[in-house]
Design a protein around this motif. Structure first.
Motif, PDB file in Angstrom:
ATOM      1  N   CYS A  14       0.831  -1.208   0.000  1.00 63.16           N
ATOM      2  CA  CYS A  14       0.000   0.000   0.000  1.00 63.16           C
ATOM      3  C   CYS A  14       0.864   1.256   0.000  1.00 63.16           C
ATOM      4  O   CYS A  14       0.689   2.148  -0.835  1.00 63.16           O
ATOM      5  CB  CYS A  14      -0.925  -0.028   1.208  1.00 63.16           C
ATOM      6  SG  CYS A  14      -1.859   1.484   1.488  1.00 63.16           S
ATOM      7  N   THR A  31      -6.920   6.996  11.950  1.00 64.24           N
ATOM      8  CA  THR A  31      -7.622   5.754  12.219  1.00 64.24           C
ATOM      9  C   THR A  31      -8.575   5.943  13.393  1.00 64.24           C
ATOM     10  O   THR A  31      -8.733   7.047  13.927  1.00 64.24           O
ATOM     11  CB  THR A  31      -6.610   4.616  12.482  1.00 64.24           C
ATOM     12  OG1 THR A  31      -7.289   3.362  12.474  1.00 64.24           O
ATOM     13  CG2 THR A  31      -5.869   4.809  13.788  1.00 64.24           C
ATOM     14  N   LEU A  35     -10.207   0.118  13.625  1.00 64.70           N
ATOM     15  CA  LEU A  35      -9.207  -0.111  12.575  1.00 64.70           C
ATOM     16  C   LEU A  35      -7.781   0.125  13.081  1.00 64.70           C
ATOM     17  O   LEU A  35      -6.857   0.265  12.273  1.00 64.70           O
ATOM     18  CB  LEU A  35      -9.494   0.790  11.371  1.00 64.70           C
ATOM     19  CG  LEU A  35     -10.528   0.323  10.343  1.00 64.70           C
ATOM     20  CD1 LEU A  35     -10.026  -0.870   9.571  1.00 64.70           C
ATOM     21  CD2 LEU A  35     -11.877   0.066  10.953  1.00 64.70           C
ATOM     22  N   ILE A  38      -4.894  -2.001  11.617  1.00 63.94           N
ATOM     23  CA  ILE A  38      -4.530  -1.615  10.248  1.00 63.94           C
ATOM     24  C   ILE A  38      -3.714  -0.329  10.281  1.00 63.94           C
ATOM     25  O   ILE A  38      -2.709  -0.193   9.569  1.00 63.94           O
ATOM     26  CB  ILE A  38      -5.788  -1.431   9.381  1.00 63.94           C
ATOM     27  CG1 ILE A  38      -6.671  -2.679   9.419  1.00 63.94           C
ATOM     28  CG2 ILE A  38      -5.398  -1.075   7.959  1.00 63.94           C
ATOM     29  CD1 ILE A  38      -6.076  -3.910   8.816  1.00 63.94           C
ATOM     30  N   PRO A  85      -7.440   4.493   7.343  1.00 61.28           N
ATOM     31  CA  PRO A  85      -8.208   3.297   7.696  1.00 61.28           C
ATOM     32  C   PRO A  85      -9.151   3.613   8.850  1.00 61.28           C
ATOM     33  O   PRO A  85      -8.739   3.694  10.012  1.00 61.28           O
ATOM     34  CB  PRO A  85      -7.113   2.302   8.114  1.00 61.28           C
ATOM     35  CG  PRO A  85      -6.008   3.164   8.643  1.00 61.28           C
ATOM     36  CD  PRO A  85      -6.073   4.467   7.886  1.00 61.28           C
ATOM     37  N   SER A  89     -16.306   5.868   6.177  1.00 65.25           N
ATOM     38  CA  SER A  89     -15.489   6.400   5.091  1.00 65.25           C
ATOM     39  C   SER A  89     -15.284   7.911   5.189  1.00 65.25           C
ATOM     40  O   SER A  89     -16.236   8.668   5.411  1.00 65.25           O
ATOM     41  CB  SER A  89     -16.140   6.073   3.745  1.00 65.25           C
ATOM     42  OG  SER A  89     -15.375   6.629   2.692  1.00 65.25           O
ATOM     43  N   THR A 108      -8.139   6.135   1.210  1.00 61.02           N
ATOM     44  CA  THR A 108      -9.095   5.833   2.270  1.00 61.02           C
ATOM     45  C   THR A 108      -9.340   4.324   2.282  1.00 61.02           C
ATOM     46  O   THR A 108      -9.455   3.696   1.236  1.00 61.02           O
ATOM     47  CB  THR A 108     -10.415   6.588   2.068  1.00 61.02           C
ATOM     48  OG1 THR A 108     -10.921   6.319   0.754  1.00 61.02           O
ATOM     49  CG2 THR A 108     -10.209   8.091   2.221  1.00 61.02           C
ATOM     50  N   LEU A 109      -9.411   3.762   3.477  1.00 55.85           N
ATOM     51  CA  LEU A 109      -9.581   2.313   3.651  1.00 55.85           C
ATOM     52  C   LEU A 109     -10.751   2.076   4.617  1.00 55.85           C
ATOM     53  O   LEU A 109     -10.577   1.583   5.733  1.00 55.85           O
ATOM     54  CB  LEU A 109      -8.305   1.674   4.202  1.00 55.85           C
ATOM     55  CG  LEU A 109      -7.024   1.802   3.366  1.00 55.85           C
ATOM     56  CD1 LEU A 109      -6.276   3.093   3.666  1.00 55.85           C
ATOM     57  CD2 LEU A 109      -6.117   0.603   3.598  1.00 55.85           C
ATOM     58  N   VAL A 112     -11.933  -1.572   6.381  1.00 60.12           N
ATOM     59  CA  VAL A 112     -11.118  -2.656   5.847  1.00 60.12           C
ATOM     60  C   VAL A 112     -10.780  -3.644   6.967  1.00 60.12           C
ATOM     61  O   VAL A 112     -10.664  -3.272   8.141  1.00 60.12           O
ATOM     62  CB  VAL A 112      -9.830  -2.107   5.191  1.00 60.12           C
ATOM     63  CG1 VAL A 112      -8.861  -1.561   6.235  1.00 60.12           C
ATOM     64  CG2 VAL A 112      -9.166  -3.157   4.315  1.00 60.12           C
ATOM     65  N   MET A 117      -7.174  -6.828   3.471  1.00 54.88           N
ATOM     66  CA  MET A 117      -5.868  -6.243   3.165  1.00 54.88           C
ATOM     67  C   MET A 117      -4.928  -7.286   2.574  1.00 54.88           C
ATOM     68  O   MET A 117      -4.296  -7.079   1.530  1.00 54.88           O
ATOM     69  CB  MET A 117      -5.250  -5.640   4.426  1.00 54.88           C
ATOM     70  CG  MET A 117      -5.787  -4.298   4.826  1.00 54.88           C
ATOM     71  SD  MET A 117      -5.141  -2.927   3.834  1.00 54.88           S
ATOM     72  CE  MET A 117      -3.442  -2.844   4.416  1.00 54.88           C
ATOM     73  N   ASN A 179      -9.808   4.712  -2.899  1.00 55.97           N
ATOM     74  CA  ASN A 179      -9.816   3.624  -1.918  1.00 55.97           C
ATOM     75  C   ASN A 179      -8.612   2.709  -2.094  1.00 55.97           C
ATOM     76  O   ASN A 179      -8.072   2.568  -3.181  1.00 55.97           O
ATOM     77  CB  ASN A 179     -11.057   2.748  -2.099  1.00 55.97           C
ATOM     78  CG  ASN A 179     -12.338   3.368  -1.616  1.00 55.97           C
ATOM     79  OD1 ASN A 179     -13.400   3.003  -2.088  1.00 55.97           O
ATOM     80  ND2 ASN A 179     -12.280   4.286  -0.682  1.00 55.97           N
TER      81      ASN A 179
END
Length: 321
Positions: A14, A31, A35, A38, A85, A89, A108-109, A112, A117, A179
């Protein structure tokens, strides 16, 4: 925090490959509690690449598209790269738009998972980028998109003049955003013009996997009736606070990621090759006129799609490889 090797590898793909982060660039990770794992994996990947990294944890937002705190928005505009993350969103927020306008590269994740991932960040993003670009080129020459599907979907969406956006997973130039994981060609249909029926039979943002379909009647660009079981009730609850703007047909997208699969997490689901998604709510980020703190995507399985008179999907099979 101990980070699994496969998750750290996905985070490195990433940061290094998708974002093209160079040594010395400043990286922000935004975050929240859900999340956090992540976020820390992305932080460690950026540190391993010799970058200055700041990780900020905020309270979870209530809805997709709700603005982050002003302090976080300010930070997003002050770094070279921002990775987000978060459980809701930040893609369709003024904070993201303002940071992009200043040249920040943003991924943006939303929502997730570690599994997503690890699986989806192993995709060939150069192949995804080429596939997505081909679809976008056709989409931008289209006046009307029509979608039908075995579940009962039959909708037309005028799109003439709207710019198609390629979510390629390669955000290496100033101001690029999207994303991760990704793989989608999408645009905002013209407001007030879409007509027909959307039967969401894969998954629905805010609802998850659908044991029974949700039937949405669209008249003059708005979702006017929503029918089905408890899942339809939940969708009506999510839309109700946002009025007519929240019911706007905001987005049409075609998934282009051949590693993605339907899991109930819309971040991945809407990228599944062989599906399309239609979203309701905010479309300002895509060149439309509707700004509302809600963006809810619905996945349609086995669709057939026409760009004007040209068929580009047949029962879930992409015809523009």
């Amino acid at each position: 925090m101990t980070i699994a090797a496969d998750l750290l590898h996905a985070a490195t793909v990433c940061v290094r490959d998708c974002m093209g982060v160079q040594p010395g660039e400043r990286v922000l990770v935004v975050t929240d509690e859900k999340l956090r794992a992540i976020g820390y994996a992305l932080r460690q990947a950026a540190l391993d690449l010799r970058n200055e990294v700041l990780l900020v944890e905020m309270l979870p937002r209530r809805t997709n598209g709700e603005e982050p705190p002003a302090e976080v928005a300010g930070l997003m505009a002050a770094f070279d790269v921002a990775l987000c993350p978060t459980s809701k969103s930040l893609t369709h927020t003024d904070a993201r738009r303002a940071a992009s306008a200043r040249g920040v590269r943003i991924a943006t994740l939303p929502n997730v998972t570690e599994e997503i991932m690890v699986r989806c960040m192993s995709a060939d993003y150069h192949a995804i980028a080429a596939r997505t670009a081909r679809i976008c080129a056709l989409m931008e020459r289209t006046a009307v998109i029509r979608v039908t599907a075995p579940g009962g979907t039959d909708i037309t969406m005028p799109v003439a003049g709207r710019r198609a956006l390629a979510s390629t997973g390669l955000f290496r130039e100033k101001g690029q955003w999207g994303n991760l994981p990704t793989g989608e060609a999408y645009l905002a249909p013209l407001e007030g013009r879409s007509q027909g029926v959307v039967v969401v039979d894969g998954s629905m943002a805010g609802v998850g996997l659908l044991p029974a379909p949700i039937r949405i009647t669209v008249e003059d660009g708005l979702a006017t009736t929503i029918e089905g079981g408890p899942e339809a009730d939940r969708l009506r609850e999510l839309l109700e606070p946002h009025g007519a703007d929240g019911r706007t047909v905001a987005e049409f997208g075609i998934g282009t990621n051949d590693r993605a699969r339907v899991t109930g997490v819309i971040l991945e689901d809407e990228k599944v090759m062989g599906t399309i998604q239609i979203a309701f709510g905010e479309n300002k980020s895509m060149g439309g006129t509707v700004r509302v703190a809600s963006a809810l995507d619905g996945l349609v399985m086995s669709p057939s799609v026409w760009f004007d008179d040209r068929q580009v999907m047949d029962a879930g099979r992409l015809l523009v490889e």
